[in-house]
Each structure stands twice: as structure tokens, then as C-alpha cells.
Design an enzyme around this catalytic site. Structure first.
Site, PDB file in Angstrom:
ATOM      1  N   HIS A  29       0.837  -1.210   0.000  1.00 15.12           N
ATOM      2  CA  HIS A  29       0.000   0.000   0.000  1.00 15.12           C
ATOM      3  C   HIS A  29       0.869   1.256   0.000  1.00 15.12           C
ATOM      4  CE1 HIS A  29      -2.821  -2.938   2.005  1.00 15.12           C
ATOM      5  NE2 HIS A  29      -3.601  -2.459   1.075  1.00 15.12           N
ATOM      6  N   GLN A 138      -0.359  -4.690  -8.649  1.00 11.87           N
ATOM      7  CA  GLN A 138      -0.326  -5.758  -9.668  1.00 11.87           C
ATOM      8  C   GLN A 138      -0.507  -7.150  -9.060  1.00 11.87           C
ATOM      9  OE1 GLN A 138       3.122  -5.486 -12.185  1.00 11.87           O
ATOM     10  NE2 GLN A 138       2.572  -3.467 -12.948  1.00 11.87           N
TER      11      GLN A 138
END
Ligand code: PAF
Length: 254
Positions: A29, A138
Site C-alpha cells: 500500500h 499488480q
């Protein structure tokens, strides 16, 4: 840094980058927040454990939550505003409209309804925050593909940015669910990235990865076509924890 809990308190501003999260923040994050900070005048982070994307109630209940820690990290990463609504702010009692992505294979098949919940909440966040860019990891490659398709199909004016998976030094992809792994389970979990990596370049990557899973039970191992890219994706269970990961076979996700 401002924290708001209602849609009415959100102020729309041009040059906003949105990082949607379900909290339990980790270095993955942080990478999204760093990219958003570099590329936008203002960074908004949403913090919402979205009930609509969980199949089983037990999975939703077990999802790690630590808002105080998440807010500290957000502040340190230069977030301007955190949107942390309660569930009924986004899904009031009369809520009745859903986005249904037609995403088969991988997570789409293994977790029926999951992408419906993800796509619906992301469209709502795009509508109430109106970001110029939104940032996704991703590691959730299929999620990126679903959101890109949503944005194309429904003409949503937001650029979707996909940021590389962040891994521990030993290769394990960072996930909020990693906190549930015991030291022994964490060691076994390494079999997932190792199997995927060892299968890149094989004539049959799916078979090669399956053969190298070292006793880990897969939910699926599949080559998933994401449009611009093809990834070798897998989900495994290690104890009671479900982990996903993927490696690029062809093309580019970013
Ligand atoms: O990737 C996640 O954390 C979630 O799926 C998202 C994008 C925040 C939607 O709830």
C-alpha cells in the site's frame, strides 16, 4: 490529514489521486501511496472493508483491521484525506444496483460475486471522489483488468495505474492476510511465489507451476489473459489463509 466518514464531507478537487484500500496497510500500500503522492496534487485514500466482495461472513469478520495504525501510515505517506465510511454510507438499506463484470477464470471463477463487489465499490468511490488517477497493486492483476474494463466500458474519466507487487526479501508477495500466517505457514507459503517464478518460460507454465507447489493445495493455477498481458496466476490455502500471487508471462500490466 483530514479523516471524513460521509460522502457529504468529501470535497471534490482537480488533481486528485485515489488509493482505494481495505486497510491493514503494508509496504505494498505504501508503494501505491508513494506513486500517488508523486503524480498528483492531492492524495485521497479510502479505507473501507467492502462487505460486498467477500463470499463468506467468516472471511469478512477475520479480515485484519487496525484503523489507528492505518491512519498513522497514511499521514506518514503524505495522504491529504482519508475517506473511511461505515458500511451503510456506501450501501444504504435501499441499495439495489450492482456492476457485474464478465470476468471468468482465476479469481472470477473461484470467488463468485467477488469482482461484482470490487467493481461496484470502485465505481462508487470514483463517483464520489472523482479522482484523475486511481492506484491498484499488480498482485491483484485480475482486479486491475476488471477495473480497467469497467472504466472503458462505462466511460469513467479516471486513469488506472497499476503498481508493481511488493515482495519480502524471500519473495513472498505482501498481503494484508500475511498476518494470519504462523512462522511455519509463512515458510510453506513461499512455495507459491517459487512455483510461479520457476514456471516462467516453461512450455506449459500451468503444469510446471502445479508440479512445483511443494504440497500446497491450489484453488486454481491458471494462465489468465488480461487483455494487454497474460499472467500465470494462482491461489493457494496455507492453513486457513488464502493467498494469491501472479507472474507476468507476456505483455505488460502497468
Ligand atoms: O484491493 C483491495 O484492497 C480492494 O479490492 C479494493 C480495491 C480496495 C476494493 O475494495
Amino acid at each position: 490529514m483530514k479523516v471524513v466518514r460521509t460522502i457529504a464531507e468529501l470535497e471534490l478537487e482537480p488533481g486528485t489521486g485515489l488509493v482505494p484500500t481495505m486497510g491493514a496497510l503494508h509496504a505494498g500500500h505504501r508503494a501505491l501511496l508513494t506513486a500517488a503522492r508523486h503524480e498528483n496534487d492531492r492524495v485521497v485514500m479510502s479505507l473501507f472493508v467492502n462487505p460486498a466482495q467477500f463470499g463468506e461472513r467468516a472471511d469478512l469478520d477475520a479480515y485484519p483491521r487496525d484503523e489507528a495504525r492505518d491512519l498513522e501510515i497514511a499521514e506518514a505517506e503524505g495522504v491529504d484525506l482519508v475517506f473511511a465510511p461505515a458500511a451503510d454510507e456506501l450501501y444504504p438499506a435501499e441499495f439495489a444496483t450492482w456492476v457485474e463484470p464478465e470476468q471468468a477464470g482465476g479469481e472470477g471463477t473461484a470467488r463468485p460475486g467477488h469482482f461484482r463487489g470490487v467493481a461496484t465499490v470502485c465505481l462508487k468511490l470514483f463517483n464520489v471522489i472523482r479522482p484523475e488517477r486511481a492506484y491498484f497493486g499488480q498482485k491483484d492483476a485480475q482486479q486491475v483488468a476488471v477495473i480497467r474494463q469497467l472504466v472503458r466500458d462505462l466511460n469513467v474519466p479516471v486513469e488506472i495505474r497499476a503498481i508493481a507487487t511488493v515482495r519480502d526479501d524471500d519473495g513472498l508477495a505482501l498481503s494484508s492476510r500475511d498476518v494470519h500466517l504462523s512462522p511455519e505457514e509463512r515458510e510453506r507459503a513461499l512455495g507459491l511465489p517459487r512455483a510461479l517464478q520457476s514456471a516462467v518460460g516453461a512450455a506449459d507454465p500451468v503444469a510446471a507451476a502445479r508440479a512445483s507447489l511443494n504440497g500446497l493445495q491450489p484453488d486454481y493455477v491458471e494462465a489468465v489473459d488480461l487483455g494487454d498481458a497474460k499472467v500465470l496466476a494462482a491461489a493457494v490455502r496455507v492453513g486457513s489463509t488464502r493467498l494469491i500471487d501472479n507472474v507476468l508471462l507476456e505483455g505488460e500490466i502497468g
